[in-house]
Design a protein around this motif. Structure first.
Motif, PDB file in Angstrom:
ATOM      1  N   VAL A   9      -2.332   9.678 -20.491  1.00  0.00           N
ATOM      2  CA  VAL A   9      -2.842   8.862 -19.387  1.00  0.00           C
ATOM      3  C   VAL A   9      -2.927   9.792 -18.185  1.00  0.00           C
ATOM      4  CG1 VAL A   9      -2.615   6.729 -18.081  1.00  0.00           C
ATOM      5  CG2 VAL A   9      -1.610   6.890 -20.377  1.00  0.00           C
ATOM      6  N   ASP A  35      -6.764   5.761 -16.702  1.00  0.00           N
ATOM      7  CA  ASP A  35      -5.964   4.980 -15.759  1.00  0.00           C
ATOM      8  C   ASP A  35      -4.989   4.083 -16.514  1.00  0.00           C
ATOM      9  OD1 ASP A  35      -7.476   2.765 -16.690  1.00  0.00           O
ATOM     10  OD2 ASP A  35      -8.896   2.965 -15.043  1.00  0.00           O
ATOM     11  N   GLY A  36      -4.091   3.475 -15.749  1.00  0.00           N
ATOM     12  CA  GLY A  36      -3.071   2.620 -16.340  1.00  0.00           C
ATOM     13  C   GLY A  36      -3.631   1.382 -17.009  1.00  0.00           C
ATOM     14  N   ARG A  40      -2.940   0.355 -20.882  1.00  0.00           N
ATOM     15  CA  ARG A  40      -2.332  -0.909 -21.327  1.00  0.00           C
ATOM     16  C   ARG A  40      -3.196  -1.585 -22.394  1.00  0.00           C
ATOM     17  NH1 ARG A  40      -0.965  -1.920 -15.497  1.00  0.00           N
ATOM     18  NH2 ARG A  40       1.232  -1.379 -15.343  1.00  0.00           N
ATOM     19  N   LEU A  53       2.352  10.257 -19.296  1.00  0.00           N
ATOM     20  CA  LEU A  53       1.860   9.452 -18.184  1.00  0.00           C
ATOM     21  C   LEU A  53       1.887  10.255 -16.894  1.00  0.00           C
ATOM     22  CD1 LEU A  53       1.079   6.674 -16.969  1.00  0.00           C
ATOM     23  CD2 LEU A  53       3.531   6.170 -16.832  1.00  0.00           C
ATOM     24  N   VAL A  60      -1.474   2.697 -11.024  1.00  0.00           N
ATOM     25  CA  VAL A  60      -0.092   2.363 -11.374  1.00  0.00           C
ATOM     26  C   VAL A  60       0.848   3.412 -10.784  1.00  0.00           C
ATOM     27  CG1 VAL A  60      -0.653   1.173 -13.542  1.00  0.00           C
ATOM     28  CG2 VAL A  60      -0.096   3.595 -13.585  1.00  0.00           C
ATOM     29  N   GLY A  62       3.533   5.740 -11.664  1.00  0.00           N
ATOM     30  CA  GLY A  62       4.085   6.352 -12.853  1.00  0.00           C
ATOM     31  C   GLY A  62       5.586   6.539 -12.829  1.00  0.00           C
ATOM     32  N   SER A  67       5.879  -0.605 -14.376  1.00  0.00           N
ATOM     33  CA  SER A  67       4.448  -0.627 -14.115  1.00  0.00           C
ATOM     34  C   SER A  67       3.674   0.276 -15.062  1.00  0.00           C
ATOM     35  CB  SER A  67       4.159  -0.202 -12.675  1.00  0.00           C
ATOM     36  OG  SER A  67       4.457   1.170 -12.498  1.00  0.00           O
ATOM     37  N   GLY A  68       4.369   1.169 -15.767  1.00  0.00           N
ATOM     38  CA  GLY A  68       3.696   2.069 -16.697  1.00  0.00           C
ATOM     39  C   GLY A  68       3.573   1.449 -18.069  1.00  0.00           C
ATOM     40  N   PRO A  69       2.814   2.099 -18.945  1.00  0.00           N
ATOM     41  CA  PRO A  69       2.689   1.599 -20.315  1.00  0.00           C
ATOM     42  C   PRO A  69       4.052   1.485 -20.989  1.00  0.00           C
ATOM     43  CG  PRO A  69       1.066   3.291 -19.878  1.00  0.00           C
ATOM     44  CD  PRO A  69       2.006   3.266 -18.691  1.00  0.00           C
ATOM     45  N   ARG A  75       6.846  11.423 -18.126  1.00  0.00           N
ATOM     46  CA  ARG A  75       6.049  11.292 -16.911  1.00  0.00           C
ATOM     47  C   ARG A  75       5.829  12.680 -16.327  1.00  0.00           C
ATOM     48  NH1 ARG A  75       8.623   6.845 -17.984  1.00  0.00           N
ATOM     49  NH2 ARG A  75       7.732   4.848 -17.409  1.00  0.00           N
TER      50      ARG A  75
END
Length: 82
Positions: A9, A35-36, A40, A53, A60, A62, A67-69, A75
């Motif tokens: 991502v 993008d986030g 998703r 990410l 989002v 990160g 809020s992240g996947p 990250r």
């Protein structure tokens, strides 16, 4: 044998391209989302072994796991925070 799937991502195409190339040469299957929101949607139908990410995505935060996947992930950020 199936190759392990890694979701990248990342909103910078050149960074994503480098990651995809390096990971594919090591035997991984990769999928790139910009993008986030698209990550998703991808995660609704796939279960990658790892999510890379970008912490600096425009849509989002990160750094916030909520809020992240929702997948095992690392990250990554390129901004200097000093």
């Amino acid at each position: 044998m199936d190759r392990p799937l890694i979701l990248i991502v990342e909103d910078e195409p050149s960074i994503a391209d480098s990651l995809q190339y390096a990971l594919s040469t090591e035997g991984f299957e990769t999928h790139h989302c910009l993008d986030g929101r698209s990550a998703r949607a991808f995660l609704d139908h796939h279960q990658p072994k790892l999510v890379l990410l970008d912490v600096g995505l425009p849509d989002v935060n990160g750094f916030d796991p909520a809020s992240g996947p929702n997948a095992p992930g690392a990250r990554c950020g390129g901004r200097n925070r000093y």
